[in-house]
Design a protein around this motif. Sequence first.
Motif, short mmCIF file in Angstrom:
data_model
loop_
_atom_site.label_atom_id
_atom_site.label_comp_id
_atom_site.label_asym_id
_atom_site.label_seq_id
_atom_site.Cartn_x
_atom_site.Cartn_y
_atom_site.Cartn_z
N LYS A 128 6.27 13.52 -1.80
CA LYS A 128 4.98 13.16 -2.07
C LYS A 128 4.69 11.80 -1.94
O LYS A 128 5.29 10.98 -2.40
CB LYS A 128 4.52 13.62 -3.46
N HIS A 129 3.58 11.40 -1.24
CA HIS A 129 3.26 10.06 -0.93
C HIS A 129 2.84 9.24 -1.98
O HIS A 129 2.67 7.93 -2.13
CB HIS A 129 2.16 9.95 0.25
N ASP A 130 2.15 9.93 -2.85
CA ASP A 130 1.53 8.94 -4.31
C ASP A 130 2.24 8.95 -5.17
O ASP A 130 1.93 8.86 -6.46
CB ASP A 130 0.00 9.82 -4.58
N THR B 112 9.18 6.45 -2.22
CA THR B 112 8.48 5.44 -2.65
C THR B 112 9.01 4.90 -3.67
O THR B 112 9.20 5.81 -5.05
CB THR B 112 7.04 5.44 -2.84
N ILE C 253 -0.93 3.66 -6.95
CA ILE C 253 -0.13 4.65 -7.06
C ILE C 253 -0.31 5.01 -8.69
O ILE C 253 -0.55 4.07 -9.38
CB ILE C 253 1.44 4.31 -6.87
N ARG C 254 -0.68 6.01 -8.76
CA ARG C 254 -1.05 6.59 -10.21
C ARG C 254 -0.22 7.55 -10.73
O ARG C 254 -0.53 8.35 -11.85
CB ARG C 254 -2.52 7.21 -10.18
N LYS C 255 1.07 7.77 -10.20
CA LYS C 255 1.98 8.61 -10.76
C LYS C 255 3.38 8.12 -10.68
O LYS C 255 3.55 7.63 -9.44
CB LYS C 255 1.92 10.16 -10.33
N GLN D 146 0.72 -1.09 -0.06
CA GLN D 146 0.03 -0.01 0.05
C GLN D 146 0.90 1.24 0.18
O GLN D 146 1.85 1.27 0.80
CB GLN D 146 -0.89 0.09 1.26
N MET D 147 0.51 2.33 -0.69
CA MET D 147 1.25 3.34 -0.78
C MET D 147 1.00 4.11 0.49
O MET D 147 0.05 3.79 1.47
CB MET D 147 0.74 4.35 -1.82
N ASP E 224 2.10 12.75 2.83
CA ASP E 224 3.46 13.20 2.70
C ASP E 224 4.31 13.25 3.83
O ASP E 224 3.89 13.57 5.05
CB ASP E 224 3.59 14.57 1.95
#
Length: 816
Positions: A726-728, A627, A759-761, A616-617, A621
């Motif tokens: 950034k967490h994502d 990550t 994650i999408r980025k 899991q991400m 932040d």
Amino acid sequence: MEEKDDEKQEPLFELEGAAGEGAAETSGPKLQIPAKLPVLMLRDIVVFPYMIIPLFVGREKSKNAVDLALSSHRMILLLTQKDLEIEDPKREDAFDIGTVAMIIRMLKLPDGRVRVLVQGLIRARVESFEDDGKVIQSEIAVIHEPEVTEKTIETEALIRNIRSGLEKATSLGKNIPPEVLIIATNMDDPGRLADLTAANLDLKVDEAQKILETVNPQLRLKKVHELLLRELELLDLQSKISSEAKGEMDKLQRQYFLRQQLKAIQKELGEGSELQEEIKNYQEKLAKLQVPDEVKEELEKQINRLGQMHPESAETAVVRNYLDWMFSLPWNESTTDNLDLKKARQILDEDHYGLDKVKMRILEYLAVRSLSQKIRGPILCFVGPPGVGKTSLGRSIARSLGRKFVRISLGGVRDEAEIRGHRRTYVGAMPGKIIQGIKQAGSNNPVFMLDEVDKIGADFRGDPSSALLEVLDPEQNHSFRDHYLGVPFDLSKVMFITTANLLDPIQPAFRDRMEIIELPGYTEEEKLEIARRHLIPKQIAENGLNKQLISFSRGAVQKIIAQYTREAGVRNLEREIASVCRKVARKVAEGKRSLHRLTANNIEEFLGPPRIFRDQMLAKDQVGVSTGVAWTATGGEIIFVEATKMKGKGGLILTGSLGDVMKESAQAALSFLRSHADEFGINPTIFTEYDFHIHIPEGAIPKDGPSAGVTIATSLISVCTEIKVKHDVAMTGEITLRGNVLPIGGIKEKVLAAQRAGIRKMILPAPNKKDLTDIPGKIRREMEFIFVEDINQVFESALTVSPLKDRHEMATPQRT
């Protein structure tokens, strides 16, 4: 002083008398024997008076004795050792009586030894033994034989018996020179005849020494006669044994001629034996067989050999087995290829979901095959983790082509003969696995799968992978020569497919002969489709169920994939589905025949609590936590790089089971930040007053590789600037000291791992943009990819606030 002989003439003397005990004088040419002579120690031989023999001298003392004798009177005392193994014999190691000899000729050999030709003169007893370390000398007393005034009848009989015995020994095969027989015939002196005979009987040292020590001529003649009789008995027995052996050989020859006559009689009567019927069948098969001339000649040769052998001999079975193998091979039998591309594609899709690269390559081969008949069979190598369907794919390819399928496993094979076969000289010899597989297929163009080629071993019996070089080389395999067959066999029509989990263990020359096709592993969506189309129907049928008794919802299968398996293939997924089916089968067997619906909510009732927790991400932040993504043999995973600073002296602490390459990446990231501290507004004293600690969780799992460089650099700059990450956003890429971001491998697995974690980025090196073509379109549409060329672009996209003072100088990253 020793007395020297003034006359240098050939020492062919006949000794008749002596002037005293210490010296001997003969009538005719006067020959005086000194009272003190150099000693030559002999091994394994006794020299008799009047015996002429060559001797090879190698010991230093012996060579010195020869030199001393040649420099004076040419006489030397020949003493025999009691034990031939003693290198430096003493007085007690030699017999008391020896022979005074004259050195006739001497020759020095290239190897340092000396060859001397000596003639025995007279017996002598050792009175003293002087060894000064260089040469052995001895004072001697010459032993004179008592004169025989008249011959008794017994002596005359012994002389005649010895003469006839020597002639009989010669007739029985004893190697006695003809001149010895002539001398013996004309010799009447019993003592000299005894010595002559003893010298030609090949006696043992002890027996010969006893003869030498016997001074009385008549007694010596009697002893020699006894030894001659024993020799004649041995020769007679030896001749009898040879005659029996010859008789056995004559018997075998007689049997052979009788068999040949029997064959002729049977031929005239029209009656053939069972072996003749076999030979006739072989000849009929050979007449119909279309094979190269070399093969036909070898078959004709072996059939002719078989016709000349006894039906019950062991060699007959060997030849018969060889001919059976040769006639059972499909020399020119081929199956017809299915050239319908649509049908072939349909069959491939029925058996496997995805794997577009492999399917495209097979269809390309069929397309070329439909246009040209001369195309050689391709040699493909499927490389991928366990369970992705490499082996079953080979069977599917054979079905789509309409060919026979043969599979052999090479895991653990260490003997080269497993590939090339054994030579027919060995008991139980047989062809290698390649020829056995061709025979099993019954055609010369099957799909031949060599499984697990990365697990081939090698030892003193040879290297099987080296033997496979000829098999997998299109320029050579048209004339593959198996050791058992001994003739070439054409393998150029065979489609060879090899499988391996890893490329590294495969020899470079072996790898170079194959077309590598990588099967990286399945995405979750692909696993879901494989389970729905193949695994679930298969397990329902194998466990005696049907669609009216069990059903899997999409959510149930997704949960099994995500929380009960972690693999690149689908082998464990099939096991979990089979486990569910068995539990449902038990309920049905107990009478609960209603439909059992498997959903995401009740799947834990059948499989228990989840065994694997999804990556899991991060929830928010944070400073110093970035990550990253990592490639594994089972696909890919996300990793978190944690960094912190503490009071210290500028040290760098690395934990988490990191390999050398990853440690070097961390050091490179820290060096880059120190050298560019002003650009990022970092106080340079922080690198001397603080220690930095970098940790990657799951410390029990070893980690290595350069692709975490940008991730480590991002965590370090976050700690130094107190700017959150950034967490994502996930990232991967190798960093250099100049701040460049270099390409890395395993893009597909890493992107899928990030997507599974939500994650999408994702930040990727710009040169890896080409690798997006391997990623399913659905995932490409869901995610945003940021392609960067230097680390400043990474910081711009990964941190919540840009750390750069002059942002307008930074290049804008590419986004897709």
